[in-house]
Structures are given as C-alpha cells and as structure tokens.
Scaffold this motif. Structure first.
Motif, mmCIF file in Angstrom:
data_model
loop_
_atom_site.group_PDB
_atom_site.id
_atom_site.type_symbol
_atom_site.label_atom_id
_atom_site.label_comp_id
_atom_site.label_asym_id
_atom_site.label_seq_id
_atom_site.Cartn_x
_atom_site.Cartn_y
_atom_site.Cartn_z
ATOM 1 N N PRO A 102 0.824 -1.214 0.000
ATOM 2 C CA PRO A 102 0.000 0.000 0.000
ATOM 3 C C PRO A 102 0.853 1.258 0.000
ATOM 4 C CG PRO A 102 -0.154 -1.153 2.111
ATOM 5 C CD PRO A 102 0.703 -1.977 1.224
ATOM 6 N N THR A 103 0.340 2.283 -0.643
ATOM 7 C CA THR A 103 0.986 3.594 -0.648
ATOM 8 C C THR A 103 0.046 4.571 0.045
ATOM 9 O OG1 THR A 103 2.062 3.082 -2.724
ATOM 10 C CG2 THR A 103 1.951 5.385 -2.129
ATOM 11 N N ARG A 104 0.570 5.312 1.034
ATOM 12 C CA ARG A 104 -0.247 6.250 1.795
ATOM 13 C C ARG A 104 0.179 7.688 1.560
ATOM 14 N NH1 ARG A 104 -4.228 4.567 4.422
ATOM 15 N NH2 ARG A 104 -4.151 6.264 5.874
ATOM 16 N N GLU A 105 1.070 7.928 0.616
ATOM 17 C CA GLU A 105 1.531 9.286 0.354
ATOM 18 C C GLU A 105 0.381 10.164 -0.124
ATOM 19 O OE1 GLU A 105 4.124 7.695 -2.376
ATOM 20 O OE2 GLU A 105 5.450 6.945 -0.822
ATOM 21 N N ALA A 106 0.468 11.440 0.200
ATOM 22 C CA ALA A 106 -0.581 12.391 -0.187
ATOM 23 C C ALA A 106 -0.642 12.526 -1.705
ATOM 24 C CB ALA A 106 -0.306 13.745 0.444
ATOM 25 N N PHE A 107 -1.836 12.718 -2.218
ATOM 26 C CA PHE A 107 -2.037 12.926 -3.649
ATOM 27 C C PHE A 107 -3.251 13.822 -3.838
ATOM 28 C CE2 PHE A 107 -4.055 8.952 -2.397
ATOM 29 C CZ PHE A 107 -5.350 9.086 -2.865
ATOM 30 N N ASP A 108 -3.295 14.501 -4.969
ATOM 31 C CA ASP A 108 -4.403 15.398 -5.293
ATOM 32 C C ASP A 108 -5.445 14.661 -6.119
ATOM 33 O OD1 ASP A 108 -3.227 17.633 -4.047
ATOM 34 O OD2 ASP A 108 -2.020 18.027 -5.836
ATOM 35 N N THR A 109 -6.685 15.076 -5.942
ATOM 36 C CA THR A 109 -7.769 14.533 -6.758
ATOM 37 C C THR A 109 -7.808 15.320 -8.067
ATOM 38 O OG1 THR A 109 -9.015 13.960 -4.785
ATOM 39 C CG2 THR A 109 -10.260 14.112 -6.848
ATOM 40 N N PRO A 110 -7.743 14.632 -9.197
ATOM 41 C CA PRO A 110 -7.767 15.344 -10.487
ATOM 42 C C PRO A 110 -9.086 16.091 -10.689
ATOM 43 C CG PRO A 110 -7.014 13.083 -10.781
ATOM 44 C CD PRO A 110 -7.543 13.192 -9.368
ATOM 45 N N PRO A 111 -9.045 17.177 -11.438
ATOM 46 C CA PRO A 111 -10.284 17.918 -11.740
ATOM 47 C C PRO A 111 -11.293 17.009 -12.444
ATOM 48 C CG PRO A 111 -8.334 19.117 -12.518
ATOM 49 C CD PRO A 111 -7.868 17.772 -12.064
ATOM 50 N N GLY A 112 -12.554 17.133 -12.038
ATOM 51 C CA GLY A 112 -13.618 16.349 -12.637
ATOM 52 C C GLY A 112 -13.852 15.001 -11.972
ATOM 53 N N TYR A 113 -12.974 14.602 -11.058
ATOM 54 C CA TYR A 113 -13.157 13.352 -10.324
ATOM 55 C C TYR A 113 -13.897 13.650 -9.030
ATOM 56 C CZ TYR A 113 -9.585 10.994 -13.208
ATOM 57 O OH TYR A 113 -8.867 10.439 -14.228
ATOM 58 N N GLU A 114 -14.756 12.758 -8.635
ATOM 59 C CA GLU A 114 -15.505 12.925 -7.385
ATOM 60 C C GLU A 114 -14.846 12.095 -6.286
ATOM 61 O OE1 GLU A 114 -19.822 11.626 -5.513
ATOM 62 O OE2 GLU A 114 -19.544 11.549 -7.692
ATOM 63 N N ASP A 115 -14.426 12.761 -5.190
ATOM 64 C CA ASP A 115 -13.929 12.039 -4.020
ATOM 65 C C ASP A 115 -15.115 11.378 -3.339
ATOM 66 O OD1 ASP A 115 -11.084 12.190 -3.476
ATOM 67 O OD2 ASP A 115 -11.381 14.367 -3.378
ATOM 68 N N VAL A 116 -14.985 10.123 -3.014
ATOM 69 C CA VAL A 116 -16.074 9.366 -2.403
ATOM 70 C C VAL A 116 -15.551 8.682 -1.143
ATOM 71 C CG1 VAL A 116 -17.710 7.478 -2.743
ATOM 72 C CG2 VAL A 116 -17.082 8.928 -4.671
ATOM 73 N N GLU A 117 -16.291 8.842 -0.049
ATOM 74 C CA GLU A 117 -15.982 8.112 1.177
ATOM 75 C C GLU A 117 -17.170 7.240 1.524
ATOM 76 O OE1 GLU A 117 -14.424 10.157 4.513
ATOM 77 O OE2 GLU A 117 -12.900 11.200 3.339
ATOM 78 N N PHE A 118 -16.892 6.020 1.958
ATOM 79 C CA PHE A 118 -17.938 5.071 2.335
ATOM 80 C C PHE A 118 -17.338 4.111 3.344
ATOM 81 C CE2 PHE A 118 -15.607 3.549 -1.245
ATOM 82 C CZ PHE A 118 -15.460 2.187 -1.067
ATOM 83 N N ALA A 119 -18.198 3.320 3.979
ATOM 84 C CA ALA A 119 -17.734 2.400 5.020
ATOM 85 C C ALA A 119 -17.837 0.960 4.545
ATOM 86 C CB ALA A 119 -18.553 2.578 6.290
ATOM 87 N N SER A 120 -16.843 0.175 4.930
ATOM 88 C CA SER A 120 -16.904 -1.264 4.684
ATOM 89 C C SER A 120 -17.846 -1.870 5.723
ATOM 90 C CB SER A 120 -15.504 -1.877 4.795
ATOM 91 O OG SER A 120 -15.516 -3.205 4.307
ATOM 92 N N GLY A 121 -18.121 -3.133 5.616
ATOM 93 C CA GLY A 121 -19.073 -3.792 6.510
ATOM 94 C C GLY A 121 -18.736 -3.668 7.984
ATOM 95 N N ASP A 122 -17.443 -3.575 8.320
ATOM 96 C CA ASP A 122 -17.041 -3.470 9.725
ATOM 97 C C ASP A 122 -16.869 -2.027 10.173
ATOM 98 O OD1 ASP A 122 -14.721 -2.725 8.449
ATOM 99 O OD2 ASP A 122 -13.458 -4.271 9.365
ATOM 100 N N GLY A 123 -17.252 -1.068 9.307
ATOM 101 C CA GLY A 123 -17.182 0.345 9.667
ATOM 102 C C GLY A 123 -15.890 1.029 9.247
ATOM 103 N N THR A 124 -14.946 0.309 8.671
ATOM 104 C CA THR A 124 -13.692 0.911 8.224
ATOM 105 C C THR A 124 -13.991 1.918 7.116
ATOM 106 O OG1 THR A 124 -12.480 -1.110 8.742
ATOM 107 C CG2 THR A 124 -11.411 0.444 7.243
#
Length: 158
Positions: A49-71
């Motif tokens: 896995p890579t955890r380095e910071a990155f920018d969201t490209p223009p026109g892309y939608e950032d999406v956050e959601f939870a896995s079944g265990d709440g992660t």
C-alpha cells in the motif's frame, strides 16, 4: 530375459525414487506456503500500500464510504461525459490490485470515462486515503470490494 527384468527393476526403482523426491519437495513447499499464509507474511510479500498524499484530479468525485465493519474507505468516481442521475450509463468497478493507491492507477481506468463508461476506483483499507487499521489482511478485500459496489448502487451515490 533375466537381464531385461533387472533393467526394468532398476529403472522402476529410479523412477520411484524421483517421484518420492518430487513428492517431498511439493510437501515442503506446501508447508512453507501455509506457514507464510498463517503468519501473515504473505500479505507483506504481495501487498504494497501507498499512503503518500495525492491530489484529486479535476472532474473526479472524491467518495468516502464504510466497509461492513465500519472501516472508512476512499475512492474516486470518474463520470463519463453526459452521465447523470437520469442517464447513468454503464460503469466499471476498478479494483486496483496489490500495490499503490487510486492515484497510481488513474491511467488504467480514466480512458474508459473518455469512451463513455464511468469508473469507480477505490482504495482498500490501509491504501491511499482509506483508513489504516494496522496490519493488512487479504481476507478483508472481498468485504471492501462489496462495500464499494453497494455504495455505488445506493441512492445517495447518484
């Protein structure tokens, strides 16, 4: 005739010897593979896995959601031109594999949006902006993938 029987017995013994050695090697490799799997070392060998910071490209939608265990998981929705809630069009769920994060796999899926197919690419737990829950376990990948699919099919994702 006795000489032919001796030759056959000799080659038969050699063949059995080779098969026994081969069986031992297969059993030893199986034991090593199981030890790696049970110890959790296999994940460290194959998942990076890579955890380095990155920018969201223009026109892309950032999406956050939870896995079944709440992660908390993060992804990008890359909408194809002309796609909206009334005209959703086809979409692909991009499960990016064993290394990096969404930013490093952008080139492998963005071309689909240009071709009229929307893309949802997400990071597993511990990858990119998804929540880091300590040691990565490959057994959690199906749950994370299922959660990403369920999220994209939910009414709030439209």
């Amino acid at each position: 005739m006795a000489e032919d029987t001796e030759r056959q017995d000799g080659s038969g013994r050699r063949r059995r010897g080779v098969l026994v050695r081969l069986a031992r090697i297969v059993v030893m490799l199986g034991i090593v593979a199981m030890a790696l799997r049970l110890s959790g070392c296999a994940e460290g060998l194959f998942f990076h896995p890579t955890r380095e910071a990155f920018d969201t490209p223009p026109g892309y939608e950032d999406v956050e959601f939870a896995s079944g265990d709440g992660t908390r998981l993060h992804g990008w929705f890359i909408s194809a031109p002309g796609v909206d809630a009334e005209h959703p069009g086809p979409a692909v769920l991009h499960v990016h594999g064993n290394a990096g994060n969404v930013s490093l796999h952008d080139g492998m899926s963005a071309f689909l949006a240009d071709s009229g197919i929307s893309v949802f690419v997400f990071d597993y737990r511990g990858f990119g902006r998804s929540e880091d829950v300590g040691s990565f376990r490959r057994s959690e990948l199906p749950a994370d993938t299922g959660a990403s699919r369920a999220h994209r099919q939910s009414p709030e994702a439209s």
